[in-house]
Write an enzyme that holds these catalytic residues in place. Structure first.
Site, short mmCIF file in Angstrom:
data_model
loop_
_atom_site.label_atom_id
_atom_site.label_comp_id
_atom_site.label_asym_id
_atom_site.label_seq_id
_atom_site.Cartn_x
_atom_site.Cartn_y
_atom_site.Cartn_z
N ARG A 1 0.83 -1.19 0.00
CA ARG A 1 0.00 0.00 0.00
C ARG A 1 0.87 1.24 0.00
O ARG A 1 1.80 1.37 0.79
CB ARG A 1 -0.91 0.01 1.23
CG ARG A 1 -1.96 1.11 1.20
CD ARG A 1 -2.86 1.04 2.40
NE ARG A 1 -2.17 1.41 3.63
CZ ARG A 1 -2.76 1.67 4.78
NH1 ARG A 1 -4.06 1.54 4.87
NH2 ARG A 1 -2.08 2.01 5.85
N THR A 10 -1.01 7.68 -0.95
CA THR A 10 -2.31 7.57 -1.61
C THR A 10 -3.22 6.52 -0.98
O THR A 10 -4.42 6.50 -1.23
CB THR A 10 -2.13 7.21 -3.09
OG1 THR A 10 -1.55 5.89 -3.19
CG2 THR A 10 -1.21 8.20 -3.78
N ASP A 33 0.31 -3.08 13.47
CA ASP A 33 0.79 -3.67 12.22
C ASP A 33 1.08 -5.14 12.45
O ASP A 33 2.08 -5.51 13.07
CB ASP A 33 2.06 -2.95 11.74
CG ASP A 33 2.47 -3.35 10.34
OD1 ASP A 33 2.63 -4.58 10.10
OD2 ASP A 33 2.63 -2.47 9.48
N ASP A 89 4.56 -6.55 11.14
CA ASP A 89 5.70 -6.09 11.93
C ASP A 89 5.75 -6.77 13.30
O ASP A 89 6.81 -7.18 13.78
CB ASP A 89 5.64 -4.57 12.12
CG ASP A 89 6.17 -3.82 10.92
OD1 ASP A 89 6.84 -4.45 10.07
OD2 ASP A 89 5.93 -2.60 10.81
#
Length: 226
Positions: free
Chosen positions: A118, A122, A216, A219
């Protein structure tokens, strides 16, 4: 977006979306991994237990065929076995956290890869790499990705599979955690897709983080968080 304006999942639950039973055990596991102070080894351990439940639920949506065996007593048992032509596809990298449990449940299964990232500016998903079985159009696919927020990554992965000829009804999306916004975005475009998840969060923030959320996932699972 506020909780009051988040789309409802009532239309999709039970038909398009299978939510794992919210048992005490599952909620305890989620409590352990949602804790921001959870040790990395505990996050991995408890996540794997939930992933195993998800894989089992996802496999239950794949086709079976009759299979007869003779038991130790000499009697015949009219049973079932998985139909041929199953395949796993992981969305790199977080989806790779789910591969081990899939291989435990279905040894020898073929596993393809899709790399989608991603754009942080944007928020749009970009496809970078694919490595998939040549005959994937004839297979039933378990698509593995733990997080579905806006649905952009899932939609990009589904486009890859359907463009290669995989019927959407032959795809089961195995997902760890999602939100109503993601469910709506994906199910509106792929109404014959089936989704298995362990948690549906309240909503997304303006920065596309889930609330209450998990952080996340990739992660935290792979130990690369700050």
């Amino acid at each position: 977006m506020t909780a009051s304006t988040a789309p409802s999942t009532d239309t999709y639950l039970g038909t398009h979306v299978r939510l794992l039973p919210q048992t005490g055990q599952l909620r305890a596991l989620h409590t352990a991994i949602r804790d921001r102070d959870a040790r990395p080894e505990d996050f991995v351990r408890y996540s794997r237990r939930i992933i195993r439940l998800l894989i089992e639920a996802g496999m239950d949506l794949l086709p079976f065929e009759p299979h007869e065996v003779r038991t130790p007593t000499g009697a015949v048992y009219q049973g079932l076995r998985f139909a041929s032509g199953l395949c796993g596809v992981t969305v790199v990298r977080a989806g790779e956290s789910m591969e081990g449990e899939l291989r435990d449940v279905c040894p020898g299964i073929r596993i393809g890869k899709i790399l989608i990232q991603r754009d942080e500016t944007t928020k749009e998903a970009r496809l970078y790499y694919t490595a998939l079985p040549a005959d994937i159009a004839r297979r039933h696919v378990l698509l593995l990705d733990p997080v579905m927020a806006t649905g952009g990554t899932a939609l990009a992965a589904l486009r890859v599979l359907t463009d290669l000829g995989v019927p959407e009804e032959n795809i089961v999306f195995v997902n760890f955690i999602t939100v109503p916004e993601g469910i709506t975005a994906v199910c509106e475009q792929y109404p014959r897709l089936r989704i298995v998840t362990s948690a549906i969060e309240e909503r997304l923030t303006e920065d596309a983080w889930m609330l209450p959320g998990i952080g996340d996932f990739g992660d935290r699972y792979f130990g690369t968080d700050a």
